[in-house]
Design a protein around this motif. Sequence first.
Motif: not given
Length: 158
Positions: A30-32, A35-40, A42-45, A123-127
Amino acid sequence: MSPCHVILPIVLWVCTTTLTLAQSTPQDFVEVHNQARAELGVGPISWNHTLQAYAQKYANERIPDCNLEHSMGPYGENLAEGYGEMKGSDAVKFWLTEKPCYDYKSNSCVHDECGHYTQIVWRNSVHLGCARAKCNNGWMFVICSYSPPGNIEGERPY
């Protein structure tokens, strides 16, 4: 043999085992990703045990041959394999190397494949649920499953 000679090897074994296991926990995956999502922006997974169970079942099916074949299931999916004890976080970092291949303006891959990267930041993949399995050939098979799936043709990941 002194007690120190017995205790020290046990302590070293526990420390190295804990370190190895700690690099493929749900939180590490989840963390990795996040990190990539936050750079853009994009909300967390978040981790999902149903996806993890699905991923583990499929990873176990790959043990005889370790072929990188998609499950063709209902989820988005990233696959990797590596020799030895490939950590889950290593697989995610490997998929992220595709980032330079994605061109946001044209919403396409510039050079090689970029679908692993775009699935991570979709962005829509949240799980998320991931698993690993040691194959008979000594390689490690890694799978991450995503819900809802990403890489919808014609849509941008973020």
